[in-house]
Enzyme design. Sequence first.
Site, PDB file in Angstrom:
ATOM      1  N   CYS A 148       0.828  -1.211   0.000  1.00 55.40           N
ATOM      2  CA  CYS A 148       0.000   0.000   0.000  1.00 55.40           C
ATOM      3  C   CYS A 148       0.867   1.269   0.000  1.00 55.40           C
ATOM      4  CB  CYS A 148      -0.944  -0.024   1.199  1.00 55.40           C
ATOM      5  SG  CYS A 148      -0.159  -0.457   2.764  1.00 55.40           S
TER       6      CYS A 148
HETATM    7  N1  LIG Z   1      -4.217  -3.884   5.154  1.00 53.82           N
HETATM    8  C1  LIG Z   1      -3.702  -3.250   4.115  1.00 53.82           C
HETATM    9  O1  LIG Z   1      -3.900  -2.032   3.929  1.00 53.82           O
HETATM   10  C2  LIG Z   1      -2.847  -3.985   3.117  1.00 53.82           C
HETATM   11  C3  LIG Z   1      -2.432  -3.298   1.995  1.00 53.82           C
HETATM   12  C4  LIG Z   1      -1.636  -3.945   1.042  1.00 53.82           C
HETATM   13  C5  LIG Z   1      -1.263  -5.257   1.259  1.00 53.82           C
HETATM   14  N2  LIG Z   1      -1.654  -5.905   2.380  1.00 53.82           N
HETATM   15  C6  LIG Z   1      -1.213  -7.284   2.535  1.00 53.82           C
HETATM   16  O2  LIG Z   1      -2.339  -8.130   2.380  1.00 53.82           O
HETATM   17  C7  LIG Z   1      -2.167  -9.280   3.226  1.00 53.82           C
HETATM   18  C8  LIG Z   1      -3.378  -9.344   4.156  1.00 53.82           C
HETATM   19  O3  LIG Z   1      -3.376  -8.146   4.933  1.00 53.82           O
HETATM   20  P1  LIG Z   1      -4.570  -7.764   5.889  1.00 53.82           P
HETATM   21  O4  LIG Z   1      -4.382  -6.359   6.267  1.00 53.82           O
HETATM   22  O5  LIG Z   1      -5.846  -8.231   5.289  1.00 53.82           O
HETATM   23  O6  LIG Z   1      -4.194  -8.681   7.146  1.00 53.82           O
HETATM   24  P2  LIG Z   1      -5.144  -9.242   8.288  1.00 53.82           P
HETATM   25  O7  LIG Z   1      -6.306  -8.353   8.465  1.00 53.82           O
HETATM   26  O8  LIG Z   1      -4.225  -9.491   9.420  1.00 53.82           O
HETATM   27  O9  LIG Z   1      -5.643 -10.614   7.677  1.00 53.82           O
HETATM   28  C9  LIG Z   1      -4.788 -11.699   7.424  1.00 53.82           C
HETATM   29  C10 LIG Z   1      -5.617 -12.959   7.275  1.00 53.82           C
HETATM   30  O10 LIG Z   1      -4.735 -14.063   7.106  1.00 53.82           O
HETATM   31  C11 LIG Z   1      -5.020 -15.053   8.085  1.00 53.82           C
HETATM   32  N3  LIG Z   1      -3.756 -15.593   8.569  1.00 53.82           N
HETATM   33  C12 LIG Z   1      -2.898 -15.034   9.418  1.00 53.82           C
HETATM   34  N4  LIG Z   1      -1.820 -15.810   9.577  1.00 53.82           N
HETATM   35  C13 LIG Z   1      -2.037 -16.890   8.821  1.00 53.82           C
HETATM   36  C14 LIG Z   1      -1.298 -18.072   8.600  1.00 53.82           C
HETATM   37  N5  LIG Z   1      -0.114 -18.288   9.166  1.00 53.82           N
HETATM   38  N6  LIG Z   1      -1.821 -18.976   7.760  1.00 53.82           N
HETATM   39  C15 LIG Z   1      -3.019 -18.765   7.190  1.00 53.82           C
HETATM   40  N7  LIG Z   1      -3.765 -17.663   7.383  1.00 53.82           N
HETATM   41  C16 LIG Z   1      -3.267 -16.747   8.184  1.00 53.82           C
HETATM   42  C17 LIG Z   1      -5.765 -14.375   9.194  1.00 53.82           C
HETATM   43  O11 LIG Z   1      -6.636 -15.336   9.730  1.00 53.82           O
HETATM   44  P3  LIG Z   1      -7.059 -15.273  11.273  1.00 53.82           P
HETATM   45  O12 LIG Z   1      -7.858 -14.009  11.384  1.00 53.82           O
HETATM   46  O13 LIG Z   1      -7.865 -16.476  11.492  1.00 53.82           O
HETATM   47  O14 LIG Z   1      -5.762 -15.227  12.035  1.00 53.82           O
HETATM   48  C18 LIG Z   1      -6.478 -13.252   8.472  1.00 53.82           C
HETATM   49  O15 LIG Z   1      -7.726 -13.686   8.002  1.00 53.82           O
HETATM   50  C19 LIG Z   1      -0.858  -9.088   3.985  1.00 53.82           C
HETATM   51  O16 LIG Z   1       0.152  -9.801   3.344  1.00 53.82           O
HETATM   52  C20 LIG Z   1      -0.632  -7.591   3.898  1.00 53.82           C
HETATM   53  O17 LIG Z   1       0.722  -7.254   3.964  1.00 53.82           O
HETATM   54  C21 LIG Z   1      -2.459  -5.309   3.305  1.00 53.82           C
END
Ligand SMILES: NC(=O)c1ccc[n+]([C@@H]2O[C@H](COP(=O)([O-])OP(=O)(O)OC[C@H]3O[C@@H](n4cnc5c(N)ncnc54)[C@H](OP(=O)(O)O)[C@@H]3O)[C@@H](O)[C@H]2O)c1
Length: 325
Positions: A148
């Site tokens: 992001c």
């Molecule tokens: N948030 C942003 O603005 C943003 C922007 C660009 C890219 N990203 C990227 O997009 C990805 C997701 O980000 P997010 O913000 O959506 O994160 P998040 O809200 O923390 O969600 C991550 C998800 O992955 C699951 N998870 C966590 N650890 C895991 C594991 N070891 N194996 C399988 N599932 C797992 C979690 O499940 P549980 O809830 O059951 O733990 C949760 O549903 C990340 O790589 C992040 O860097 C995020």
Amino acid sequence: MAEHRVAVVGAGGFGGALCARIVHRHPSLELTALTARSDAGKRHDEVYRRYRVPVTMEQFDPGAVADRADAALVAYPHKAAAPAVKALRDLGLKVVDLSADFRLDQARYEHWYQPHEAPELLDEAVYGLPEVHREEIEEADLVAAPGCNSTAALLALLPLAGRIDEAAVDIKAGVSGAGREASDETHYVSAVDNVNAYKVEGHRHTAELEQELPGVHFSLVAHLLPIDQGILASCYARPTEPLTAGEAQELFREAYRGEPFVDVVTDPPRTRDVRDTNRATVQVTVVNERVLAFCAIDNLWKGAAGQAVQDLNLMLGLPETEGLR
Ligand SMILES: NC(=O)c1ccc[n+]([C@@H]2O[C@H](COP(=O)([O-])OP(=O)(O)OC[C@H]3O[C@@H](n4cnc5c(N)ncnc54)[C@H](OP(=O)(O)O)[C@@H]3O)[C@@H](O)[C@H]2O)c1
């Protein structure tokens, strides 16, 4: 009748949840599977009511996903993403990965993150910034949606490629960028009425800037803002040759002419104006021989799920803006 069956893996997290919402409303995509870990068994609209996606989330089983989907959006944290992406690619699905796992070459990735879990896939992965890599994304089976902060900084600086050798990047980011689980830093009482810098000694998104804008020396400092969604990148760059504000503005107009999601504006961009949209607003000027370039995006849209669907549209030969206006 939707043309393409799509699964969202990791739909319980912030990025995956919005992927589910966008795919569910997309006229040419059919949302056929949602997976989650701790939320498995719940309906998505119980957890994310405002997205109104009436689909039950299930534990991730690559074979079960492949039976029902031709493409997947994977929204796991880095390191966890690579094995899931590999399993889905082995079963023939096209994949857009939202994590950092396929954004960087192996040396850069292992310098900033950890040993790679599926390095054999790195050659086929394309960096999913359509404004730069559109033709490669159209041909790709695996696309890595950019970070992001990197998306905002790159859109602010890319028209200056080859004309700057140094850039300070000041990121101001909303709390949803840190994901769903609250930490000491992102807990409401820590974030509200407060602004602080973080990861000052080296933010990992610097690696993407160095890869996409070789030859530029970067310093990147991110600040956490007490807002939910939004990123403002303020970039201060040193031109290698004198550049006027008018010349810089012409470079930006030229670079983004015809871009469906990038607006070149004349007033400083504001996060509020791009909230809940896939748009980026950019502004450039020159003051005291420094180029000042700004970009505002919504981190969950153009910074994550929106851009991932933009990439998927390109990979599937659909209109790039479909489902995103
Ligand atoms: N948030 C942003 O603005 C943003 C922007 C660009 C890219 N990203 C990227 O997009 C990805 C997701 O980000 P997010 O913000 O959506 O994160 P998040 O809200 O923390 O969600 C991550 C998800 O992955 C699951 N998870 C966590 N650890 C895991 C594991 N070891 N194996 C399988 N599932 C797992 C979690 O499940 P549980 O809830 O059951 O733990 C949760 O549903 C990340 O790589 C992040 O860097 C995020």
